[in-house]
Design an enzyme around this catalytic site. Structure first.
Site: not given
Ligand code: PAF
Length: 282
Positions: A31, A37
């Site tokens: 996260g 990402h």
């Protein structure tokens, strides 16, 4: 996008997809999403009919005194990013649902986990392998995507998958960087303005070694010393964890750079521990 917190529900969802002959790409993450990402997710989206993104700050890969509690988290923002990249499922389990109180089974690749980051984080890769294998089992993913910033991690996971005949293909993506070369990391938020100003020197040092190797310098110690000298002038707030040259697959340290060689490092700056790497020769 469906948010799933239960491992059983994830397994059932993925099993139903496989029954429909839909293939699955998995992007495992912890996260606090940045452009690195996003690159993994958008690439994952192209690889299979279904995309599962997992978001789990895996406690077992943090050692005592490491930043498990401080690790940056922003679930709402992250869910928006995963949805934007077309994830079918965002899997966000609670630690208690991933690890029973009497959890006792570990996956370890000791030969590849002792050096580099493993020297100062002795239980880290055991935690990574264990949680990633759990994610592979739950999703039965056909393909999984990891970043090359964590070079050692992907080398270890490739070995685990090969050794245990896990039917998943591992794909890696190049490190995404700030304009000044600093590798994107969720941990960059720990840097003070002064540390942030110096941090691009990590990459510059590695590029310098690559330049020397490409010009024909083969002595690994010399290459290492050249980078350390440069860092002692230009990266005074950095404290070296390690700087080493290894074979990119076996991670065995090299004394001569005449074939495939990876230079990898970890540098502590204030509260952050930053890692980076570069292929000196392919
Ligand atoms: O690279 C990471 O973010 C983590 O190590 C991973 C692969 C998601 C396992 O927790």
């Amino acid at each position: 996008m469906h948010i799933i917190t239960s491992p059983q529900e994830l397994a059932a969802t993925c099993l139903a997809w496989h029954k429909d002959r839909d293939d699955i790409a998995l992007v495992p993450t912890m996260g606090y999403y940045h452009a690195g990402h996003e690159d993994l997710m958008s690439y994952g989206r192209t690889l299979a009919k279904r995309l599962v993104v997992s978001l789990f700050v895996n406690p077992t890969q943090f050692g005592p005194g490491e930043d498990l509690d401080a690790y940056p988290r922003d679930a709402d923002h992250d869910a928006g990013i995963a949805a934007k990249h077309g994830a079918d499922v965002l899997f966000m389990p609670e630690p208690a649902s991933m690890y029973a109180q009497d959890h006792a089974t570990w996956v370890d690749v000791p030969e590849l986990s002792r050096g580099l980051c493993g020297a100062s984080r002795p239980t880290h890769f055991r935690g990574v392998c264990t949680v990633v294998l759990k994610l592979f089992m739950l999703t039965q993913a056909n393909v999984a995507v990891f970043g090359q910033k964590d070079w050692q991690q992907q080398a270890i996971l490739r070995r685990m998958v090969r050794d245990l005949n896990v039917p998943v293909r591992i794909e890696t993506r190049e490190t995404v960087r700030e304009a000044d070369g600093l590798a994107l990391s969720s941990r960059n938020v720990y840097l003070s303005p002064e540390e942030r100003a110096q941090a691009p020197e990590i990459r510059k040092g590695l590029l310098y070694a690559q330049q020397l190797a490409r010009k024909g310098e083969t002595n690994a110690n010399l290459l290492r010393d050249a980078v350390l000298r440069r860092w002692s002038e230009r990266l005074p707030t950095g404290r070296l964890d390690y700087l080493t040259i290894v074979h990119p697959e076996s991670l065995i340290p090299l004394t001569e750079v005449t074939g495939p060689a990876l230079m990898a490092c970890a540098v502590r700056m204030g509260k952050a521990r930053l890692i980076d790497n570069i292929l000196l020769l392919h």
